[in-house]
Design a protein around this motif. Sequence first.
Motif, PDB file in Angstrom:
ATOM      1  N   PRO A  35      61.590 -17.987  86.145  1.00 10.67           N
ATOM      2  CA  PRO A  35      62.620 -17.345  86.863  1.00 10.67           C
ATOM      3  C   PRO A  35      63.106 -16.293  85.768  1.00 10.67           C
ATOM      4  N   SER A  36      63.084 -16.347  84.533  1.00  9.02           N
ATOM      5  CA  SER A  36      64.094 -15.611  83.844  1.00  9.02           C
ATOM      6  C   SER A  36      63.079 -14.734  82.911  1.00  9.02           C
ATOM      7  N   SER A  37      61.866 -14.907  83.017  1.00  7.74           N
ATOM      8  CA  SER A  37      60.687 -14.217  82.058  1.00  7.74           C
ATOM      9  C   SER A  37      60.625 -12.993  82.246  1.00  7.74           C
ATOM     10  N   GLY A  38      60.815 -12.102  81.224  1.00  6.28           N
ATOM     11  CA  GLY A  38      60.829 -10.512  81.340  1.00  6.28           C
ATOM     12  C   GLY A  38      61.898  -9.862  81.940  1.00  6.28           C
ATOM     13  N   LYS A  39      63.182 -10.758  81.896  1.00  9.63           N
ATOM     14  CA  LYS A  39      64.581 -10.185  82.195  1.00  9.63           C
ATOM     15  C   LYS A  39      65.618 -10.245  81.131  1.00  9.63           C
ATOM     16  N   LYS A  40      65.882  -9.415  80.629  1.00  8.18           N
ATOM     17  CA  LYS A  40      66.547  -9.493  79.197  1.00  8.18           C
ATOM     18  C   LYS A  40      68.105  -9.967  79.773  1.00  8.18           C
ATOM     19  N   GLU A  41      68.411  -9.649  80.998  1.00  4.53           N
ATOM     20  CA  GLU A  41      69.991  -9.944  81.298  1.00  4.53           C
ATOM     21  C   GLU A  41      70.037 -11.348  81.295  1.00  4.53           C
ATOM     22  N   PHE A  42      69.035 -12.207  81.364  1.00  4.83           N
ATOM     23  CA  PHE A  42      69.129 -13.708  81.397  1.00  4.83           C
ATOM     24  C   PHE A  42      68.670 -14.272  79.963  1.00  4.83           C
ATOM     25  N   HIS A  43      68.684 -13.630  78.812  1.00  7.90           N
ATOM     26  CA  HIS A  43      68.092 -13.870  77.487  1.00  7.90           C
ATOM     27  C   HIS A  43      69.605 -13.715  76.590  1.00  7.90           C
ATOM     28  N   PRO A  44      69.737 -14.963  75.748  1.00  3.40           N
ATOM     29  CA  PRO A  44      70.808 -14.650  74.850  1.00  3.40           C
ATOM     30  C   PRO A  44      70.187 -13.736  73.653  1.00  3.40           C
ATOM     31  N   GLU A  45      71.291 -13.226  72.756  1.00  5.82           N
ATOM     32  CA  GLU A  45      70.938 -12.432  71.723  1.00  5.82           C
ATOM     33  C   GLU A  45      71.598 -12.750  70.533  1.00  5.82           C
ATOM     34  N   CYS A  46      71.297 -12.204  69.218  1.00  7.84           N
ATOM     35  CA  CYS A  46      72.019 -12.546  68.064  1.00  7.84           C
ATOM     36  C   CYS A  46      71.966 -11.143  67.104  1.00  7.84           C
ATOM     37  N   MET A  47      72.919 -11.238  66.471  1.00  6.52           N
ATOM     38  CA  MET A  47      72.862 -10.003  65.498  1.00  6.52           C
ATOM     39  C   MET A  47      73.483 -10.497  64.293  1.00  6.52           C
ATOM     40  N   PRO A  48      73.057 -10.232  63.273  1.00  9.36           N
ATOM     41  CA  PRO A  48      71.701  -9.160  63.146  1.00  9.36           C
ATOM     42  C   PRO A  48      70.419 -10.060  63.481  1.00  9.36           C
ATOM     43  N   SER A  49      69.408  -9.334  63.425  1.00  8.21           N
ATOM     44  CA  SER A  49      68.288  -9.938  64.218  1.00  8.21           C
ATOM     45  C   SER A  49      67.504 -11.104  63.273  1.00  8.21           C
ATOM     46  N   LEU A  50      66.765 -11.957  63.813  1.00  9.15           N
ATOM     47  CA  LEU A  50      66.275 -13.010  62.906  1.00  9.15           C
ATOM     48  C   LEU A  50      64.632 -12.692  62.816  1.00  9.15           C
ATOM     49  N   PRO A  51      64.145 -13.348  61.578  1.00  7.71           N
ATOM     50  CA  PRO A  51      62.702 -12.982  61.432  1.00  7.71           C
ATOM     51  C   PRO A  51      61.689 -13.157  62.646  1.00  7.71           C
ATOM     52  N   THR A  52      60.812 -12.340  62.750  1.00  5.37           N
ATOM     53  CA  THR A  52      59.931 -12.135  63.868  1.00  5.37           C
ATOM     54  C   THR A  52      58.988 -13.422  64.208  1.00  5.37           C
ATOM     55  N   SER A  53      58.922 -14.486  63.043  1.00  9.23           N
ATOM     56  CA  SER A  53      58.208 -15.343  63.102  1.00  9.23           C
ATOM     57  C   SER A  53      58.843 -16.395  63.983  1.00  9.23           C
ATOM     58  N   LEU A  54      60.287 -16.359  64.190  1.00  9.49           N
ATOM     59  CA  LEU A  54      61.015 -17.150  65.353  1.00  9.49           C
ATOM     60  C   LEU A  54      61.525 -16.504  66.328  1.00  9.49           C
ATOM     61  N   GLN A  55      60.760 -15.332  66.640  1.00  9.33           N
ATOM     62  CA  GLN A  55      60.929 -14.711  67.972  1.00  9.33           C
ATOM     63  C   GLN A  55      60.550 -15.503  69.072  1.00  9.33           C
ATOM     64  N   PRO A  56      60.907 -15.409  70.374  1.00 16.70           N
ATOM     65  CA  PRO A  56      60.629 -16.173  71.485  1.00 16.70           C
ATOM     66  C   PRO A  56      59.283 -16.375  71.811  1.00 16.70           C
TER      67      PRO A  56
END
Length: 455
Positions: free
Chosen positions: A392-413
């Motif tokens: 239901p939330s796939s591809g909808k960034k408004e439903f995804h949490p974020e962090c700053m600064p960014s974390l390594p790409t190896s652990l991206q969703p």
Amino acid sequence: MMTFFRSCFQETDFKEWKLVVQEISRFLKADTAFMNIRPLRYSLVLDLHPDSLPRVATRRSLKLRDAILSSYHHNEVKFSELTVDTFRMLQCLEWEPSGSFYQSSSAKIGQNGGSGSSRINHAQDIADPTLPLNSRKAVLYRPSVTHFLAVLGTICEELAPDGVILIYLSASGRVGHTISPPSGAGTSINTTENTVRNFQSHAMYLDAVTISPFSSSSNIPNPSSRQSKLDCLHFGTRGNGGLNSIYPTDLIPFTRRPLFIVIDSDSSEAFKAISGAEKGEPAAIILSPSCSIPLTTADSSRHHSGSLLTMFLSTPLQAFCLLIGLSGPDVEMDTYNKAEKLLSSSLNAWGLTLATSDMLDPVWAQILGDPFLRRLLLRFLFCRAVLTLFAPSSGKKEFHPECMPSLPTSLQPNASACQTVVLQMANIFGATKKFIFSEGIVLPAHSDVEMASSS
């Protein structure tokens, strides 16, 4: 029980006690279904021992020394001035005394959170001298901005050189009441008394619609709208001139000290403005989605269960179950334990990946040696992966949490490591069809979990 109270107390006292009983009942109901499975606090029985945490190559290692926790939502679950969200965060920042809480059980989870005749030995539930001291915590309920800033300023002033402060703020960014401009604005008033009264009213109106300098003109609230959105967090009644509103700019002066900031709000995106505007110490920031996913289980609304991000940070497996439509009575204990072991081992593997990554930002590297902050960060990674892959939330960034600064790409969703763990978790509960995985993501060959019938 109500009959007993009515017979023992006067009508005024009865109403107050009735409210207390109702608050306690709602508070217990919020977590009863999964109670007594795993303690919220950091347990040396279930979590990695601090001495066993992977070493991180960093110029300094910070420890959680202080935390300031505040949550306020309309009609939220609370007992007195302790909300369920604040309670969960408070508990997951504490040490679990050895042997006091966790007990194994193979029975099905019941309505009371567990079955079996064994009882907890409360004599053991005392301070454990073998554990480090717990960090200091300030819990604020509906604080005015001056109160909040005074407490935060005092904490910063007393912070140890190797310390970091956790700031947890959970509140709505929406204005719930209409703020009408003064009726006499722009007209000529002859009497001094009316002039003063109108000036004060006009000043309060301007304060109420003032926005953060980081916001755009499109976010300026329309006085005629009942659901305007501001770039701040509201910790009290509306229309009070912003005395209970906290803006991103309110936190920036305190970035002269190391901060770990968690914002759980529909206006969390506004707090991205802190990153890059710090006054000396880059802040580690975790932001909730700006939109909430409707949960399908009974009594699992925001008012009944608390915030989804906060639940993922404090009880990630419980949050996962509620997200896919399962409540406590629906889950067999063996299934739950299997998922718990998988999640624990997966998060530990992710922690090792972070510790050995050359791409890890120093802001995150310096807090990975602290068991509490490390656990929060790893649970955030799990939350982000789950909500990103959830259909239901796939591809909808408004439903995804974020962090700053960014974390390594190896652990991206969308990384294989994250997708595989979510697939395994969903498979245990027979919910693989509730998620969208990339082509080629399959269950590991060594997995001992039989494919459950997907629902």
